[in-house]
Design an enzyme around this catalytic site. Structure first.
Site, PDB file in Angstrom:
ATOM      1  N   GLU A  65     -60.403  20.403  -4.256  1.00  0.00           N
ATOM      2  CA  GLU A  65     -59.321  19.226  -4.449  1.00  0.00           C
ATOM      3  C   GLU A  65     -58.266  19.784  -5.075  1.00  0.00           C
ATOM      4  OE1 GLU A  65     -57.056  16.822  -4.916  1.00  0.00           O
ATOM      5  OE2 GLU A  65     -58.030  16.168  -6.782  1.00  0.00           O
ATOM      6  N   CYS A 122     -52.599  14.421  -8.884  1.00  0.00           N
ATOM      7  CA  CYS A 122     -52.168  15.112  -7.517  1.00  0.00           C
ATOM      8  C   CYS A 122     -51.699  14.367  -6.560  1.00  0.00           C
ATOM      9  CB  CYS A 122     -53.662  15.497  -7.309  1.00  0.00           C
ATOM     10  SG  CYS A 122     -54.840  14.567  -7.183  1.00  0.00           S
TER      11      CYS A 122
END
Length: 486
Positions: A253, A287
């Site tokens: 990720e 993110c």
């Protein structure tokens, strides 16, 4: 009684249920807002990874053999402990990570939800009966992988650690946890103590704070079969390549540069409200943060003006006070953010708000009309920086939104939700929110990106977690031994 006592972990790592000396250098725990030392935690070495893995292998066999209600009970008790100790954990999250109180509280809430969701996994169907051309029972069965390595980052260490730790444990695995050394208490000690109090047997969650050498040792250790990594795309490429060389799975990720589309029928005030949260929450150190604001040309100037005014009105300071933004994590991060802003302005972006810092406190920044190759527009900034670009029609919006290596989260604001959905289907992205901003996370929902943002949905929900942290085994049974012609 306090959950976290700095004297317990003073210059220690956690192996096989005990705080012990590590082979690496001790790590000073620093409060970014003030520079104050909050304590010292031990540093691990590659040899510690080997030692921890040996212990984890033994503990995992006994853990996987327990009944599903016994494993589920540990996860449910852990969820209750996140709630019970929330005030204390929020305090650490605020001081060590620099999160303002609402963000710190949200992380604790998600951690409890992740544990409750993981608590449903032990009783989830873990296989299926298959058709067979022979007279036998044929089954596909999910079994634990064994030992899982979790490498988590500094920015939201509780959520980005627990979303792998909890399901991996629930499904019968042991876990080696390497948090970012800058946030090893919030992202490591807290989890160890929660599960210790919840009754998790020793050896199943081992804490190994350290640098890249410890992460490399975790990826190359033969008995660590799966690695769940959250971090930068650059580091993720290294982890993925190393894992592939050692024939093990890596769930990656990675970074993002999320697009936020404001269509010509959008309400500007409501769009700016969403944009403020999506770009500036937690100093932009998420993110999923909105990096690229793509606004229809008819609304562009009004949008820029209102977003800039909002940015200028925001309070930045010590997160223990009443502020909107706290500090970024360290000087290196601050200097990188300011350099990206400066280079983008030199290339033609118009600075409409912010662009400065006082210590580690970076002002929320709005850059209007950057060229496509301006670094603050085309790179992940990981700071409170919003770039705004106009578009003429839906086709151009799709082209601009798709012109990125990243594909994590996408937001679209429109009075016609089905129009937004139709646009979203043309833009590569692991997550899409129509009439919402890009920063969102729920324990039961799949999470992950495409392209440079990672290897797809590997966290959240039963399907993703079971796929991530188990192996599929084919099993057949016959009533009598079969006969073959040779």
């Amino acid at each position: 009684m306090a959950l976290i006592d700095p004297q317990d972990f003073d210059a220690k790592i956690h192996i096989d249920g005990h705080w012990a000396d590590g082979g690496g250098e001790p790590i000073d725990v620093v409060e970014p807002a003030t520079g104050t030392s909050l304590g010292t935690i031990g540093g691990a070495s590659p040899d510690d990874v080997t030692r921890a893995t040996r212990s984890a292998v033994v503990a995992q066999r006994e853990w996987a053999a327990l009944s599903h209600p016994e494993r589920a009970a540990v996860l449910h008790r852990a969820a209750d402990l996140w709630d019970r100790h929330s005030e204390e954990i929020i305090g650490w999250n605020t001081r060590e990570v620099g999160a303002i109180a609402p963000m710190a509280a949200f992380a604790v809430k998600v951690a409890a939800a992740e544990c409750r969701e993981a608590g449903s996994l032990p009783s989830h169907p873990l296989g299926e009966v298959l058709a067979s051309e022979k007279p036998r029972l044929s089954m596909a069965r999910r079994v634990p992988v064994g030992v899982v390595g979790v490498i988590s980052p500094f920015n939201v260490p509780i959520i980005l650690g627990i979303r792998a730790v909890a399901p991996a444990l629930a499904l019968g695995n042991a876990v080696l946890l390497k948090p970012d050394p800058r946030t090893a208490v919030t992202g490591g000690v807290t989890m160890v103590r929660i599960f210790e109090e919840a009754g998790l047997p020793p050896g199943l969650l081992q804490l190994l704070p350290g640098g890249a050498d410890v992460g490399e040792a975790m990826v190359t250790e033969p008995d660590v079969r799966v690695v769940a990594f959250t971090g930068s795309t650059q580091a993720g490429r290294i982890v993925g390549e190393l894992a592939g060389r050692h024939l093990k799975r890596a769930h990656l990720e990675l970074g993002g540069n999320s697009a936020f589309l404001v269509l010509d029928d959008a309400d500007v005030d409501r769009a700016v409200n969403l944009a403020t949260w999506g770009s500036f929450l937690h100093q932009g150190q998420i993110c999923m943060t909105i990096g690229r604001h793509l606004v229809h040309e008819s609304l562009y100037e009004q949008y820029v003006e209102k977003l800039a005014a909002k940015a200028e009105s925001m309070a930045v300071g010590d997160p223990t006070g009443q502020v909107h933004l706290g500090p970024v994590i360290d000087e290196g991060q601050r200097d990188r953010i300011l350099a990206l802003i400066g280079r983008s302005v030199e290339m033609g972006a118009e600075l409409r708000a912010g662009g400065t810092a006082d210590g580690l406190f970076v002002r929320p920044t709005v850059l209007a009309g950057p060229p496509p190759d301006a670094p603050a527009y085309c790179e992940e900034v990981f700071g409170p920086v919003a770039t705004v670009v106009p578009f003429a029609d839906d086709d151009e919006a799709v082209k601009l939104a798709s012109a990125s290596d990243y594909g994590l989260s996408l937001g679209i604001v429109t009075a016609q939700p089905l129009r937004g959905l139709a646009l979203a289907e043309r833009i590569p992205s692991g997550i899409v929110h129509i009439n919402d901003q890009t920063v969102d996370d729920e324990a039961n929902s799949p999470f992950g990106g495409v392209g440079a943002s990672g290897t797809g949905s590997r966290h959240g929900g039963a399907a993703a977690n079971i796929e991530a942290f188990t192996e599929t085994r084919w099993i057949t049974m016959r009533a009598e031994p079969g006969e073959y012609p040779l």
